[in-house]
Write a protein that holds these residues in place. Structure first.
Motif, PDB file in Angstrom:
ATOM      1  N   VAL A  75     -45.033  59.955 108.827  1.00 44.57           N
ATOM      2  CA  VAL A  75     -43.763  59.712 108.154  1.00 44.57           C
ATOM      3  C   VAL A  75     -44.034  58.763 106.997  1.00 44.57           C
ATOM      4  CG1 VAL A  75     -41.399  58.881 108.388  1.00 44.57           C
ATOM      5  CG2 VAL A  75     -42.487  60.088 110.286  1.00 44.57           C
ATOM      6  N   SER A  76     -44.406  59.334 105.879  1.00 44.58           N
ATOM      7  CA  SER A  76     -44.741  58.540 104.699  1.00 44.58           C
ATOM      8  C   SER A  76     -44.406  59.336 103.452  1.00 44.58           C
ATOM      9  CB  SER A  76     -46.233  58.174 104.704  1.00 44.58           C
ATOM     10  OG  SER A  76     -47.025  59.340 104.621  1.00 44.58           O
ATOM     11  N   GLY A  77     -44.330  58.646 102.338  1.00 43.53           N
ATOM     12  CA  GLY A  77     -43.986  59.284 101.082  1.00 43.53           C
ATOM     13  C   GLY A  77     -42.510  59.125 100.758  1.00 43.53           C
ATOM     14  N   THR A  78     -42.084  59.805  99.718  1.00 53.00           N
ATOM     15  CA  THR A  78     -40.717  59.660  99.199  1.00 53.00           C
ATOM     16  C   THR A  78     -39.848  60.843  99.591  1.00 53.00           C
ATOM     17  OG1 THR A  78     -41.520  58.406  97.295  1.00 53.00           O
ATOM     18  CG2 THR A  78     -39.344  59.400  97.096  1.00 53.00           C
ATOM     19  N   VAL A  79     -38.637  60.531 100.015  1.00 50.85           N
ATOM     20  CA  VAL A  79     -37.625  61.552 100.294  1.00 50.85           C
ATOM     21  C   VAL A  79     -36.476  61.341  99.333  1.00 50.85           C
ATOM     22  CG1 VAL A  79     -36.023  62.510 101.979  1.00 50.85           C
ATOM     23  CG2 VAL A  79     -38.253  61.674 102.728  1.00 50.85           C
ATOM     24  N   ARG A  80     -36.109  62.397  98.620  1.00 52.66           N
ATOM     25  CA  ARG A  80     -34.972  62.313  97.697  1.00 52.66           C
ATOM     26  C   ARG A  80     -33.719  62.791  98.412  1.00 52.66           C
ATOM     27  NH1 ARG A  80     -38.766  64.591  93.806  1.00 52.66           N
ATOM     28  NH2 ARG A  80     -39.455  62.967  92.378  1.00 52.66           N
ATOM     29  N   VAL A  81     -32.687  61.960  98.382  1.00 53.30           N
ATOM     30  CA  VAL A  81     -31.435  62.241  99.074  1.00 53.30           C
ATOM     31  C   VAL A  81     -30.311  62.325  98.048  1.00 53.30           C
ATOM     32  CG1 VAL A  81     -29.781  61.426 100.805  1.00 53.30           C
ATOM     33  CG2 VAL A  81     -32.237  61.029 101.136  1.00 53.30           C
ATOM     34  N   SER A  82     -29.527  63.385  98.107  1.00 54.28           N
ATOM     35  CA  SER A  82     -28.418  63.595  97.178  1.00 54.28           C
ATOM     36  C   SER A  82     -27.103  63.467  97.946  1.00 54.28           C
ATOM     37  CB  SER A  82     -28.534  64.989  96.548  1.00 54.28           C
ATOM     38  OG  SER A  82     -27.384  65.318  95.810  1.00 54.28           O
ATOM     39  N   LEU A  83     -26.239  62.539  97.496  1.00 60.42           N
ATOM     40  CA  LEU A  83     -24.989  62.257  98.212  1.00 60.42           C
ATOM     41  C   LEU A  83     -23.798  62.227  97.260  1.00 60.42           C
ATOM     42  CD1 LEU A  83     -25.977  59.159 100.416  1.00 60.42           C
ATOM     43  CD2 LEU A  83     -25.938  61.551 101.118  1.00 60.42           C
ATOM     44  N   PRO A  84     -22.646  62.717  97.700  1.00 61.64           N
ATOM     45  CA  PRO A  84     -21.406  62.388  96.995  1.00 61.64           C
ATOM     46  C   PRO A  84     -21.160  60.881  97.115  1.00 61.64           C
ATOM     47  CG  PRO A  84     -21.080  64.222  98.527  1.00 61.64           C
ATOM     48  CD  PRO A  84     -22.413  63.626  98.842  1.00 61.64           C
ATOM     49  N   GLU A  85     -20.479  60.313  96.143  1.00 66.37           N
ATOM     50  CA  GLU A  85     -20.296  58.858  96.138  1.00 66.37           C
ATOM     51  C   GLU A  85     -19.589  58.337  97.386  1.00 66.37           C
ATOM     52  OE1 GLU A  85     -20.209  57.159  91.633  1.00 66.37           O
ATOM     53  OE2 GLU A  85     -18.327  57.935  92.423  1.00 66.37           O
ATOM     54  N   GLY A  86     -18.671  59.118  97.919  1.00 63.61           N
ATOM     55  CA  GLY A  86     -17.917  58.661  99.076  1.00 63.61           C
ATOM     56  C   GLY A  86     -18.764  58.450 100.327  1.00 63.61           C
ATOM     57  N   GLU A 111     -34.985  69.331  93.242  1.00 63.98           N
ATOM     58  CA  GLU A 111     -34.486  68.092  92.644  1.00 63.98           C
ATOM     59  C   GLU A 111     -34.150  67.054  93.711  1.00 63.98           C
ATOM     60  OE1 GLU A 111     -32.477  70.041  88.624  1.00 63.98           O
ATOM     61  OE2 GLU A 111     -31.193  69.290  90.224  1.00 63.98           O
ATOM     62  N   ALA A 112     -33.951  67.500  94.935  1.00 66.58           N
ATOM     63  CA  ALA A 112     -33.736  66.605  96.073  1.00 66.58           C
ATOM     64  C   ALA A 112     -34.229  67.315  97.320  1.00 66.58           C
ATOM     65  CB  ALA A 112     -32.267  66.218  96.212  1.00 66.58           C
ATOM     66  N   ASP A 113     -34.530  66.526  98.366  1.00 69.07           N
ATOM     67  CA  ASP A 113     -35.010  67.095  99.622  1.00 69.07           C
ATOM     68  C   ASP A 113     -33.875  67.344 100.609  1.00 69.07           C
ATOM     69  OD1 ASP A 113     -37.924  66.897  99.086  1.00 69.07           O
ATOM     70  OD2 ASP A 113     -37.489  64.756  99.010  1.00 69.07           O
ATOM     71  N   VAL A 114     -32.888  66.450 100.618  1.00 69.14           N
ATOM     72  CA  VAL A 114     -31.786  66.493 101.569  1.00 69.14           C
ATOM     73  C   VAL A 114     -30.500  66.177 100.813  1.00 69.14           C
ATOM     74  CG1 VAL A 114     -30.868  65.599 103.749  1.00 69.14           C
ATOM     75  CG2 VAL A 114     -33.341  65.571 103.337  1.00 69.14           C
ATOM     76  N   GLY A 115     -29.414  66.814 101.182  1.00 71.28           N
ATOM     77  CA  GLY A 115     -28.157  66.514 100.509  1.00 71.28           C
ATOM     78  C   GLY A 115     -26.965  66.695 101.428  1.00 71.28           C
ATOM     79  N   ILE A 116     -25.938  65.901 101.207  1.00 66.17           N
ATOM     80  CA  ILE A 116     -24.641  66.148 101.830  1.00 66.17           C
ATOM     81  C   ILE A 116     -23.801  66.908 100.821  1.00 66.17           C
ATOM     82  CG2 ILE A 116     -22.490  65.067 102.608  1.00 66.17           C
ATOM     83  CD1 ILE A 116     -24.072  62.938 103.947  1.00 66.17           C
ATOM     84  N   ARG A 117     -23.196  68.006 101.261  1.00 64.12           N
ATOM     85  CA  ARG A 117     -22.428  68.872 100.377  1.00 64.12           C
ATOM     86  C   ARG A 117     -21.054  69.139 100.987  1.00 64.12           C
ATOM     87  NH1 ARG A 117     -25.718  67.356  97.503  1.00 64.12           N
ATOM     88  NH2 ARG A 117     -27.391  68.483  96.437  1.00 64.12           N
ATOM     89  N   ILE A 118     -20.092  69.443 100.138  1.00 65.79           N
ATOM     90  CA  ILE A 118     -18.749  69.795 100.619  1.00 65.79           C
ATOM     91  C   ILE A 118     -18.483  71.288 100.455  1.00 65.79           C
ATOM     92  CG2 ILE A 118     -17.821  67.479 100.263  1.00 65.79           C
ATOM     93  CD1 ILE A 118     -16.536  68.467  97.692  1.00 65.79           C
ATOM     94  N   VAL A 119     -19.506  72.037 100.066  1.00 64.03           N
ATOM     95  CA  VAL A 119     -19.450  73.502 100.077  1.00 64.03           C
ATOM     96  C   VAL A 119     -20.771  74.006 100.651  1.00 64.03           C
ATOM     97  CG1 VAL A 119     -17.853  73.772  98.146  1.00 64.03           C
ATOM     98  CG2 VAL A 119     -20.301  73.646  97.695  1.00 64.03           C
ATOM     99  N   ARG A 120     -20.731  75.142 101.318  1.00 61.18           N
ATOM    100  CA  ARG A 120     -21.939  75.714 101.921  1.00 61.18           C
ATOM    101  C   ARG A 120     -22.801  76.359 100.836  1.00 61.18           C
ATOM    102  NH1 ARG A 120     -23.028  77.220 107.194  1.00 61.18           N
ATOM    103  NH2 ARG A 120     -20.836  76.980 107.807  1.00 61.18           N
ATOM    104  N   SER A 121     -24.090  76.105 100.863  1.00 57.47           N
ATOM    105  CA  SER A 121     -25.007  76.697  99.884  1.00 57.47           C
ATOM    106  C   SER A 121     -25.124  78.199 100.117  1.00 57.47           C
ATOM    107  CB  SER A 121     -26.383  76.044  99.995  1.00 57.47           C
ATOM    108  OG  SER A 121     -27.316  76.714  99.162  1.00 57.47           O
ATOM    109  N   THR A 122     -25.257  78.957  99.024  1.00 60.11           N
ATOM    110  CA  THR A 122     -25.447  80.398  99.117  1.00 60.11           C
ATOM    111  C   THR A 122     -26.905  80.797  98.945  1.00 60.11           C
ATOM    112  OG1 THR A 122     -24.962  80.631  96.742  1.00 60.11           O
ATOM    113  CG2 THR A 122     -23.113  80.887  98.278  1.00 60.11           C
TER     114      THR A 122
END
Length: 294
Positions: A92-103, A139-150
Motif C-alpha cells: 500500500v504505497s504510492g499516490t491515489v487520486r480521489v475526485s469528490l463533489p465539494e459536499g 484523471e482520478a483513481d476513485v470518485g464519488i458521483r451523483i450519476v452512474r457511469s456509463t
C-alpha cells in the motif's frame, strides 16, 4: 487473412479519436498532426482487416466492435499511469487520486487522514472541481458521483441516497421564520442562496424555483460557498442533510414538499481493485460514505 495484434500506439490513437470525436482534436490531444492520426487509424484497420472509424460532417464515430478495443486501451492507460505513480510496488504505497463533489470533502478528508496514519507510504491527491474528473481517462483513481457511469470500464457502486432540505441560519429563522416553517406561498418573500447560471438546470435548482424561490441574493458554482452563505445568514439554501448536521448554527425548515434526494455512487476503474493502494482507499471511502448517509 491472418490479423496481427494492435500495438499500444495504435490503441492510443484510437482512444483519442473516440474521446475527441475528430482527427483534428485527437491530434491536438496527442501532439501530432491530424494526417498522422489518419495514417495510424488506417494502419490499425489494415491490421484488423476491417474498418473501425467512420468520418462524417459532424465528426467521427466508432463501430460497435471497436469499443472493445477502446475499453482495452483505457485499461492499459490506467495500468501504465499506476506503474508511474507507485513504481509497481505491491504494497500500500504510492499516490491515489480521489475526485469528490465539494459536499463530501468534510466527511471524507478525515477518513483519508485516518487511512494515511495506517499506511505511511500512501499519498492522496484530492480533486474537487466543477468539471468531473474522467476516471476512464485516468484523471482520478476513485470518485464519488451523483450519476452512474456509463463507461464499460468503470464500476459504479451504489452507496445510498443523500436526503436534502432547506436550511437557514438560526439568526435568519429567529428574525423571519417563526416556528421554522416555510409554506410554498411565502417562499417569494425570502432571500435565497443557490447555484449560478452554469448549474441552473440541476434538479435541485429547478425544484427551488418551483417551490417559489425567486430572489437570489447569493449565487455560486461552489457548494461550500453556498453552505457558507447560508451559515452567515444571507438567505435560505438547499443543502444535503449531511451538510446540515455538521453545523449547529443551521436550522432545517419544515416544508410542504420534500426536495429531491441525491443518489450517491462510488466509482473506480474495473482493474483498480487489483491495486492495493486503490483498494484500501475504495474500502475506506465506501465505509465512511455509507456511515454519513445513515
Amino acid at each position: 487473412m491472418k490479423t496481427r495484434t494492435p500495438s499500444w500506439d495504435d490503441l492510443r490513437i484510437l482512444l483519442a479519436v473516440h474521446r475527441d470525436k475528430s482527427f483534428l482534436a485527437a491530434g491536438k490531444a496527442l501532439g501530432v498532426a491530424p494526417s498522422t492520426v489518419a495514417r495510424r487509424v488506417e494502419a490499425l484497420e489494415r491490421t484488423l482487416g476491417r474498418p473501425v472509424v467512420h468520418r462524417a460532417n459532424d465528426g467521427t464515430r466508432l463501430d460497435a466492435h471497436a469499443l472493445r478495443l477502446v475499453a482495452l486501451a483505457e485499461e492499459l492507460e490506467l495500468g501504465l499511469a499506476s506503474l508511474v505513480r507507485d513504481g509497481g510496488d505491491a504494497e500500500v504505497s504510492g499516490t491515489v487520486r480521489v475526485s469528490l463533489p465539494e459536499g463530501f470533502i468534510r466527511p471524507i478528508v478525515p477518513a483519508l487522514a485516518r487511512l494515511r496514519a495506517k499506511h505511511a507510504a500512501l499519498a492522496v491527491e484530492l480533486i474537487s472541481e466543477s468539471r468531473v474528473a474522467d476516471l476512464a481517462r485516468g484523471e482520478a483513481d476513485v470518485g464519488i458521483r451523483i450519476v452512474r457511469s456509463t463507461s464499460p470500464s468503470i464500476v459504479s457502486k451504489f452507496l445510498g441516497r443523500a436526503s436534502t432540505g432547506l436550511f437557514a441560519s438560526r439568526a435568519y429563522v429567529d428574525r423571519r421564520l417563526p416556528g421554522a416553517k416555510l409554506p410554498r406561498d411565502l417562499a417569494g418573500l425570502h432571500e435565497w442562496v443557490g447555484f449560478d447560471d452554469s448549474l441552473d438546470r440541476l434538479p435541485h435548482q429547478v425544484w427551488l424555483r418551483e417551490y417559489g424561490a425567486s430572489r437570489f441574493v447569493f449565487r455560486s458554482n461552489s457548494a461550500i460557498a453556498i453552505e457558507r452563505a447560508v451559515l452567515e445568514g444571507m438567505g435560505i439554501g438547499l443543502l444535503s442533510e449531511m451538510q446540515g448536521r455538521t453545523f449547529p448554527g443551521l436550522v432545517q425548515l419544515d416544508l410542504e414538499a420534500s426536495p429531491p434526494h441525491v443518489d450517491v455512487f462510488l466509482a473506480f476503474h474495473r482493474d483498480a481493485r487489483k491495486t492495493p493502494r486503490v483498494r484500501v482507499v475504495v474500502k475506506e471511502i465506501e465505509a465512511e460514505t455509507r456511515r454519513q448517509l445513515g
